[in-house]
Each structure stands twice: as C-alpha cells, then as structure tokens.
Design an enzyme around this catalytic site. Structure first.
Site, PDB file in Angstrom:
ATOM      1  N   ARG A  52      32.245  16.491  60.626  1.00 58.77           N
ATOM      2  CA  ARG A  52      33.625  16.937  60.526  1.00 58.77           C
ATOM      3  C   ARG A  52      33.848  18.360  61.055  1.00 58.77           C
ATOM      4  NH1 ARG A  52      32.792  13.016  57.429  1.00 58.77           N
ATOM      5  NH2 ARG A  52      30.808  14.063  57.207  1.00 58.77           N
ATOM      6  N   THR A  53      33.041  19.301  60.588  1.00 59.81           N
ATOM      7  CA  THR A  53      33.346  20.704  60.894  1.00 59.81           C
ATOM      8  C   THR A  53      33.210  20.966  62.396  1.00 59.81           C
ATOM      9  OG1 THR A  53      32.449  21.215  58.731  1.00 59.81           O
ATOM     10  CG2 THR A  53      32.869  23.073  60.190  1.00 59.81           C
ATOM     11  N   LYS A  82      11.981  29.454  69.712  1.00 59.36           N
ATOM     12  CA  LYS A  82      10.987  30.311  70.376  1.00 59.36           C
ATOM     13  C   LYS A  82      10.832  31.637  69.637  1.00 59.36           C
ATOM     14  CE  LYS A  82      13.060  28.792  74.613  1.00 59.36           C
ATOM     15  NZ  LYS A  82      13.798  29.365  75.741  1.00 59.36           N
ATOM     16  N   ARG A 103      27.346  27.421  61.874  1.00 60.57           N
ATOM     17  CA  ARG A 103      26.822  26.880  60.603  1.00 60.57           C
ATOM     18  C   ARG A 103      25.337  27.215  60.555  1.00 60.57           C
ATOM     19  NH1 ARG A 103      27.951  21.012  58.185  1.00 60.57           N
ATOM     20  NH2 ARG A 103      29.824  22.181  57.649  1.00 60.57           N
ATOM     21  N   HIS A 131      31.887  27.966  52.419  1.00 62.13           N
ATOM     22  CA  HIS A 131      32.419  27.165  53.523  1.00 62.13           C
ATOM     23  C   HIS A 131      33.941  27.401  53.523  1.00 62.13           C
ATOM     24  CE1 HIS A 131      32.876  24.151  56.481  1.00 62.13           C
ATOM     25  NE2 HIS A 131      32.242  23.136  55.925  1.00 62.13           N
TER      26      HIS A 131
END
Ligand code: CP
Length: 319
Positions: A52-53, A82, A103, A131
């Site tokens: 969704r986000t 890395k 995120r 959030h």
C-alpha cells in the site's frame, strides 16, 4: 523544506488543511489527475516490504504529473548491501530526486535521513516507531466515514507494542477534543509506556482492556492490527499473541450500526473474510484514501505545497 517524520509535528490546523487538500486531490484524481508536480522526481527507498504505502505514494506522484525512481528491496538491491551507510545513500539520492519517501527497519531512521538530506524526507514507516502518513489517512478516513473526529471512541486492537500505525494514530487523535481510546492487546504486546505517558500529558482519556466484545459495543471505530511476526523476539512470543483477537460475524453483531472497522493492512487472519461485505468494513476504502492523502502530502512537501495549502487557489483549479 517540509519533512514528514512524525505524527507529533502536525497540529489541527495543518490536518484540517491537509484533509481539505486531500478531498480536492480525490476530485482531481477522478478527473485524470493534476499536473502540479511535472518535472519533479520522487525516490521511493524501501528497506522493508510494502504494498500500500509504496504503490500509493508512486500512484500519488504520478497522478500529480511527477515521476518516480524506486527500489522496493533496498536492503538487498541498493548499495546498503555493500556496506554503504544510510547517510551516504541519502546524500546521493538527494541529488537524484526532489523528495525521498523512505521505509526502514530501524526506529529513528527517517530522522537520521532528514538530517543529511537536501530534499524533503517522508517517513513511510521506521521499524516499530511511527508511520505518520498512515495515521493521517486513518484520520481522514474517520472524518469521511463518521463525519467528525472530535468525540470519537476508538479501539486499537492487536500488536500495540510494535504497531507503528497505532503509535502515530494515538498521537494524532490526542490533538482532537473529547476522544476516548481503548487499547486491546495480548498480554505480551501492550501499548508502550511512551505512548501512554504522552496521552497522560495531554489529558486524553484511555483504557487498557482485554475483552474485545465489551469494547466493540461502545466504540465508533474498531482499529484492528496484525500481530507482526517479524518484530517479535522469537516464535514462542509470537505464538502467544497470534489469534488472540479476531473480528468475525459475532463481533459485528455487537458493534453499533454507525461504527466502522479500520485496519492498516495487510491482515493475517485477524479479520474474517465474512466481515468484508458488511458496510462497516471500511479498510479497503481506507487504503484507497492513502492515494489522496499522499497526493496532498507530496504537494505539501514540495514547494508547490504553498499553492495547494491556499484553498482559494485550489478551488480555482477545480473550475
Ligand atoms: N499499511 C501499510 O503500511 O501497508 P504496507 O506495508 O503494504 O505498505
């Protein structure tokens, strides 16, 4: 520059403005979008899974005429693998994009990114922290569905310790008048002390309950959440919490006719599919609202937000 890092940064005036803007964005999206951010690029940098986000931010940017560069598994497919530090990645991505939506699995990662970024950073979820954009769309949905936010009774159910959407939602709800919150969780994932301390400070009325049925009878909003297996310290702790609470036809029977069920999604068995056809099941409408709130937020974060925050200018866009 406007970062979106925490629910704490929003006041009521800004939320009212944002919700008004989201309404106008919805109108425009239905008409095919708006070329407000033409020439701008959004980087979507996701270190944790998302449906969704990420998609709703990408959709929002495209509906505003902007473009998107994206990595959906940054932990593996970016140079983090890395050994590149988050700070170095952000410094570099700042020169490729006009806004970064990130995120991350670590609490506070969005703030770390914002400290070195030269473009706005939007927190799309930082571990078990916050959030904020989800909470804004949750509130927008409550306003649309119930018609008000002041005075609402909201139950938050499930994984309240690690549930970042719950933390942000509690912080935002605390800014409204006469709101009552009910926290219903398995014993091993209660609402954090930090959240309760904030609510105490703000004089918000809240209760910690264990009986979902009793709470379901009195609330306007039943906000269900998933028990997040990935955040529990081990399988045994997860098993203790999983399946303790479930919304099914029996719970629906107890709920008020004018109430709604929300869930940030994804769900993992805590809302029975038989609930989906009930008009009070608002979670898919809630997910759709994510596009409009994120259109408004992107416009707010980028300079054109000045135009979007001016309601009269917005209204003229509708003509
Ligand atoms: N609500 C939410 O954050 O969903 P995703 O994990 O699919 O983005």
């Amino acid at each position: 520059m406007y970062h979106v890092l925490s629910a704490h940064q929003f006041d009521r005036g800004q939320m009212d403005e944002l919700f008004k803007t989201a309404e106008i964005m919805e109108f425009n999206a239905r008409k095919g979008g708006l070329n407000l951010l033409g020439g701008k690029i959004m980087a979507a940098l996701f270190f944790e899974p998302s449906t969704r986000t990420r998609f709703s931010f990408e959709s929002a940017m495209m509906r505003l005429g902007g473009q998107v560069i994206s990595t959906e598994n940054a932990a593996q497919f970016s140079s983090a693998i890395k050994g590149e530090t988050l700070e170095d990645s952000i410094r570099v991505i700042s020169s490729y994009a006009d806004v970064i939506v990130m995120r991350h699995n670590e609490v506070g990662a969005a703030m770390r990114a914002a400290k070195v970024a030269t473009v706005p950073v939007i927190n799309a979820g930082d571990g078990a922290g916050e959030h904020p954009t989800q909470a804004l769309l949750d509130l927008y949905t409550i306003q649309k569905e119930i018609g008000r936010i002041d005075g609402v009774k909201v139950a938050m159910v499930g994984d309240l310790t690690y549930g970042r959407t719950v933390h942000s939602l509690a912080y935002l709800l605390a800014k409204y008048e006469g709101v009552t919150m009910y926290f219903v969780s398995p014993e091993n994932c209660p609402v954090p002390e930090k959240v309760k301390a904030f609510l105490d400070e703000q004089g918000v009325v809240y209760f910690e309950e264990t009986d979902l049925g009793r709470v379901a009878e009195v609330v306007d909003v039943l906000y269900m959440t998933r028990i997040q297996k990935e955040r529990f310290p081990d399988e045994a702790e997860y098993t203790k919490a999983a399946g303790v609470y479930k919304i099914d036809a029996g719970v629906l029977e107890l709920m008020k006719k004018q109430s709604i069920i929300l869930h940030p999604l994804p769900r993992a068995g805590e809302i029975s599919p038989e609930v989906d056809s009930d008009s009070r099941a608002a979670y898919f409408r809630q997910a759709k609202n994510g596009v409009y709130i994120r259109m408004a937020l992107l416009a707010y974060c980028l300079e054109e937000g000045r135009v979007v925050r001016d309601t009269s200018a917005l209204e003229s866009l509708l003509k």
